[in-house]
Design an enzyme around this catalytic site. Structure first.
Site: not given
Ligand code: ATP
Ligand code: MG
Length: 338
Positions: A119, A209, A212
């Site tokens: 990050k 991946k 968000k």
């Molecule tokens: P950020 O970019 O803020 O890190 P994120 O989309 O990666 O957001 P997280 O808050 O890090 O989301 O993760 C929340 C949950 O969603 C975790 O359990 C993570 O494993 C799951 N998750 C995040 N991205 C994915 C994805 N692309 N596919 C499946 N599961 C996901």
């Molecule tokens: Mg994440």
């Protein structure tokens, strides 16, 4: 109330996306539905974690409630007395314990965290916040305050869980038994059973991946996107020049991701294997995702927000009691209380 604790949270930094739904919401809801009764399920909103990377603060309140509504729309049984939902910042012990743990944590230890490295690599040094650096310590406090045994962790969080176990053991050794050490990663995986490796990829860049916090959101299927917006994103998804549909994440990550999404949305990817056009696959994915979004958004619109707010209030009261007790033990141990 001394049932073993399972704890999990979802950062409320932005709207959730299809990857979050399939990789987190659904498995958490299933887990809560199956385990409540035997376990206490702490589902918390890590609101203090939400601005470790830059966010739109004007939207944070909305995101926090929206995030919880999505859990309820996905089927979270909030009426169950073993399910508690709370906002981290409403329980000051999280911040206070973090400070104490900070003072027993090494800079080197934190610098080795891959999530921090990933990050922070995207930001100028002056925009890399101490909060981002400190993130695992706050996460450890989240876990240790409630004597948590189980935390569902994906790959991106396993190092943080290991650190949590280390810091708990470190303090237990120095000050006597203060913390329950959460189970090791292997046991976590055995307990939660399911494959936690699922990663939906970004549609515009399938080498990463879906996330968000992505800058543009162009390759991200948000749960609040209209079916039409989702269709546009899917139709312009990055593919390749191989010219034939195959499931091969090395050579055809974009196409493989679409096949995975189709399967997870209840469609049949098999009929597309070997086809020489990518269009029909994209259309099928867009149809299925569109159906899903329509259905999910209808459920979301029906969620009773007042019920969520009242559940938050009772849970926060109960969990403040638990957390303050633990914090007091620690404060005593380090000499802050007589
Ligand atoms: P950020 O970019 O803020 O890190 P994120 O989309 O990666 O957001 P997280 O808050 O890090 O989301 O993760 C929340 C949950 O969603 C975790 O359990 C993570 O494993 C799951 N998750 C995040 N991205 C994915 C994805 N692309 N596919 C499946 N599961 C996901
Ligand atoms: Mg994440």
């Amino acid at each position: 109330m001394s049932k073993p604790v399972i704890l999990t949270g979802l950062r409320a930094n932005n709207d959730l996306h299809l990857g979050n739904y399939l990789g987190a919401l659904l498995p958490i809801v299933d887990m809560a539905t199956q385990r409540a009764g035997e376990y206490q399920i702490n589902l918390f909103v890590p609101d203090l974690h939400s601005f470790t990377t830059p966010i739109d603060h004007a939207n944070l309140q909305k995101s926090i409630i929206q995030n919880l509504k999505m859990f309820v729309a996905a089927g979270l049984p909030i009426d169950h007395s073993d399910v508690v939902i709370y906002r981290q910042s409403y329980i000051p012990a999280h911040s206070e314990l973090t400070w104490i743990l900070d003072c027993f944590t090494g800079m080197g230890e934190m610098s080795r965290m891959t999530q921090f490295k990933d990050k922070s690599a995207k930001l100028d040094t002056d925009r890399i916040s101490l909060g981002l650096f400190n993130y695992p310590v706050l996460m450890a406090a989240d876990i240790l305050l409630y004597d948590t045994d189980y935390v569902p962790v994906g790959d991106d969080q396993t190092q943080h869980l290991e650190y949590t176990r280390d810091i708990a053991e470190r303090l237990n050794k120095k000050f006597g038994d203060l913390f329950t050490v959460p189970k090791a990663v292997k046991e976590q995986h055995e307990f939660f059973g399911k494959d936690q490796g699922l990663r939906i990829k970004d549609l515009t860049d399938p080498s990463k991946k879906m996330s968000k916090s992505d800058e543009t959101g162009k390759g991200v299927l948000f749960l609040t996107d209209s079916p039409d917006t989702a269709r546009k994103k899917i139709m312009s998804a990055e593919t390749d020049s191989v010219g034939s549909v195959h499931y091969d994440y090395e050579k055809q990550p974009g196409v493989s991701n679409l096949l995975d999404i189709l399967k997870l949305m209840g469609g049949g990817p098999d009929e597309f294997i070997g086809q020489t056009q990518y269009g029909p696959l994209k259309i099928a994915v867009a149809d299925k995702v569109g159906e899903f979004l329509t259905d999910f958004q209808a459920k979301l619109a029906k969620v009773d927000e007042a019920a969520i707010l009242s559940k938050l209030e009772t849970s926060e009261q109960a969990m403040s009691g638990v957390a303050s007790k633990k914090l007091y033990l620690v404060q005593k141990a380090v000499g802050l209380r007589p």
